[in-house]
Design a protein around this motif. Structure first.
Motif, mmCIF file in Angstrom:
data_model
loop_
_atom_site.group_PDB
_atom_site.id
_atom_site.type_symbol
_atom_site.label_atom_id
_atom_site.label_comp_id
_atom_site.label_asym_id
_atom_site.label_seq_id
_atom_site.Cartn_x
_atom_site.Cartn_y
_atom_site.Cartn_z
ATOM 1 N N HIS A 41 39.223 41.067 38.460
ATOM 2 C CA HIS A 41 38.729 41.977 39.494
ATOM 3 C C HIS A 41 37.418 41.422 40.028
ATOM 4 O O HIS A 41 36.869 40.476 39.464
ATOM 5 C CB HIS A 41 38.587 43.413 38.981
ATOM 6 N N LEU A 42 36.957 41.995 41.117
ATOM 7 C CA LEU A 42 35.702 41.533 41.707
ATOM 8 C C LEU A 42 34.615 42.574 41.517
ATOM 9 O O LEU A 42 34.881 43.777 41.557
ATOM 10 C CB LEU A 42 35.873 41.261 43.207
ATOM 11 N N CYS A 43 33.399 42.096 41.274
ATOM 12 C CA CYS A 43 32.226 42.956 41.339
ATOM 13 C C CYS A 43 31.395 42.479 42.524
ATOM 14 O O CYS A 43 31.541 41.341 42.988
ATOM 15 C CB CYS A 43 31.425 42.897 40.048
ATOM 16 N N TYR A 44 30.544 43.354 43.014
ATOM 17 C CA TYR A 44 29.771 43.061 44.213
ATOM 18 C C TYR A 44 28.299 43.337 43.946
ATOM 19 O O TYR A 44 27.944 44.401 43.455
ATOM 20 C CB TYR A 44 30.257 43.933 45.371
ATOM 21 N N GLN A 45 27.463 42.347 44.271
ATOM 22 C CA GLN A 45 26.021 42.520 44.075
ATOM 23 C C GLN A 45 25.316 42.614 45.424
ATOM 24 O O GLN A 45 25.516 41.764 46.301
ATOM 25 C CB GLN A 45 25.440 41.349 43.276
ATOM 26 N N GLY A 259 19.990 45.687 41.992
ATOM 27 C CA GLY A 259 21.281 46.145 41.485
ATOM 28 C C GLY A 259 22.107 45.033 40.882
ATOM 29 O O GLY A 259 22.102 43.902 41.364
ATOM 30 N N ARG A 260 22.783 45.368 39.784
ATOM 31 C CA ARG A 260 23.722 44.441 39.157
ATOM 32 C C ARG A 260 25.033 44.466 39.927
ATOM 33 O O ARG A 260 25.259 45.370 40.722
ATOM 34 C CB ARG A 260 23.949 44.871 37.710
ATOM 35 N N PRO A 261 25.867 43.476 39.700
ATOM 36 C CA PRO A 261 27.176 43.512 40.354
ATOM 37 C C PRO A 261 27.954 44.762 39.932
ATOM 38 O O PRO A 261 27.958 45.113 38.754
ATOM 39 C CB PRO A 261 27.856 42.233 39.826
ATOM 40 N N VAL A 262 28.562 45.438 40.899
ATOM 41 C CA VAL A 262 29.304 46.676 40.631
ATOM 42 C C VAL A 262 30.690 46.610 41.270
ATOM 43 O O VAL A 262 30.946 45.772 42.144
ATOM 44 C CB VAL A 262 28.559 47.915 41.187
ATOM 45 N N ARG A 263 31.575 47.508 40.847
ATOM 46 C CA ARG A 263 32.915 47.569 41.432
ATOM 47 C C ARG A 263 32.840 48.023 42.886
ATOM 48 O O ARG A 263 31.855 48.622 43.322
ATOM 49 C CB ARG A 263 33.791 48.537 40.625
ATOM 50 N N ALA A 264 33.892 47.735 43.640
ATOM 51 C CA ALA A 264 33.920 48.028 45.079
ATOM 52 C C ALA A 264 33.632 49.503 45.382
ATOM 53 O O ALA A 264 32.932 49.820 46.345
ATOM 54 C CB ALA A 264 35.273 47.622 45.664
ATOM 55 N N GLU A 265 34.145 50.395 44.524
ATOM 56 C CA GLU A 265 33.942 51.838 44.753
ATOM 57 C C GLU A 265 32.462 52.194 44.642
ATOM 58 O O GLU A 265 31.951 53.005 45.408
ATOM 59 C CB GLU A 265 34.728 52.675 43.736
ATOM 60 N N GLU A 266 31.783 51.588 43.658
ATOM 61 C CA GLU A 266 30.357 51.864 43.477
ATOM 62 C C GLU A 266 29.553 51.295 44.657
ATOM 63 O O GLU A 266 28.584 51.909 45.113
ATOM 64 C CB GLU A 266 29.875 51.281 42.142
#
Ligand code: C2E
Ligand code: MG
Ligand code: MG
Ligand code: MG
Length: 289
Positions: A41-45, A259-266
């Motif tokens: 999955h991808l996280c986003y920072q 912010g740390r990398p988070v899921r797309a919803e966050e």
């Protein structure tokens, strides 16, 4: 190094283990299964503008939740994927997924995707990028491809053609981890980068009195400005670093401080997106300097 390497992902494999052919083979076998089963999955920072102190985009970072080992760091498995030929499939999945998830964000918000030198050397890349854009419906200018100096290592005419082709598609290009590889200023002369990402090793300690990193950052920013390129400082962890980087003229900041990398919803929540519309409070980061 195990947990606590500061990258936010557990490093199950030590460098010594990875050096062992057996561990490497096991990892490779597990990677093949992961690709087949879609175990990533991808996280986003968030990437924040120093001028407006607002989120202007996110960097997509791949995550692999291994069935028995837990989270495996991309620093461990991307090099293996590059060696065993899996990076093409993984990289295409990252591109398509990042574009699809970014399509739900407000229109101006960009998404940055890391592209391996192996993908960059494959003439099919522009077609994959075009297809990912069409499939998701996002504008080319919202997509930024991050490449490292590794793409210049086997310098041929092909990298020049790839730059041309990608510029033709209309995406943005960023030079990642600047200053860590075989940095040659010649790369900057000919390559059409929109942005230089200043490696986190230069940010670390830069705000401490007498630290020489600040002078190096200043030089990079001056160079980027002159060439009409933006600058993102990576790995920014404390307010003192934000203040320094803003004073040095760095245009963007990325790091745990925002912010740390988070899921797309966050990420959607950070952007103030609810039911597809941005709320008035959107985009503003909580830690204004
Ligand atoms: P990168 O592209 O330079 O990404 C930045 C790394 O720094 C990320 O580590 C991020 O979580 C970490 N980071 C962000 N802010 C801070 C901070 O304030 N302090 C510290 N200590 N670290 C911070 P991550 O996610 O573990 O990724 C490591 C590397 O793996 C990336 O470096 C990139 O080279 C590679 N990578 C990640 N995702 C992909 C991908 O989808 N494709 C490819 N080809 N490579 C990827
Ligand atoms: Mg990157
Ligand atoms: Mg980087
Ligand atoms: Mg890096």
């Amino acid at each position: 190094a195990a947990k606590g390497d500061g990258r936010g992902v557990h490093r199950f494999f030590s460098d010594e283990m990875l050096a062992g052919a057996r561990t490497r083979k096991l990892l490779e076998d597990d990677l093949r299964v992961a690709v087949a089963e879609g175990a990533f999955h991808l996280c986003y920072q968030p990437v924040v503008s120093t001028k407006t102190v607002r989120i202007v985009g996110y960097e997509a970072l791949i995550r692999w939740n291994h069935p028995t080992r837990g989270m495996v760091s991309p620093a461990d498995f991307i090099p293996v994927a590059e060696e065993c030929g899996l990076i093409e499939a993984i990289g295409e999945w990252v591109l398509r997924t990042a574009c699809i998830e970014a399509a739900r964000w407000p229109d101006g918000i960009r998404v940055a995707v890391n592209v391996s030198p192996i993908q960059f050397a494959n003439p099919v890349l522009p077609a994959i990028v075009t297809s990912a854009l069409a499939q998701s419906g996002i504008a080319p200018r919202r997509l930024e491809l991050e490449i490292t100096e590794g793409v210049f290592l086997d310098e041929t005419r092909s990298s020049e053609q790839m730059f041309k082709a990608l510029k033709g598609v209309g995406v943005r290009l960023a030079l990642d981890d600047f200053g860590t590889g075989y940095s040659s200023l010649g790369y900057l002369r000919n390559a059409p980068f929109d942005k230089i990402k200043i490696d986190q090793s230069f940010v670390k300690g830069a705000a401490e009195p007498g630290n020489r990193n600040a002078a190096i950052i200043k030089a990079i920013v001056t160079l980027a400005d002159t060439l009409g390129m933006e600058t993102t400082a990576e790995g920014v962890e404390v307010q003192d670093e934000i203040d320094l980087l803003r004073d040095l003229g760095c245009s963007h900041i990325q790091g745990y401080v925002y912010g740390r990398p988070v899921r797309a919803e966050e990420a959607m929540r950070q952007l103030g997106v609810e039911n597809g519309t941005a709320t008035a409070s959107g985009f503003k980061v909580s830690r204004a300097p």
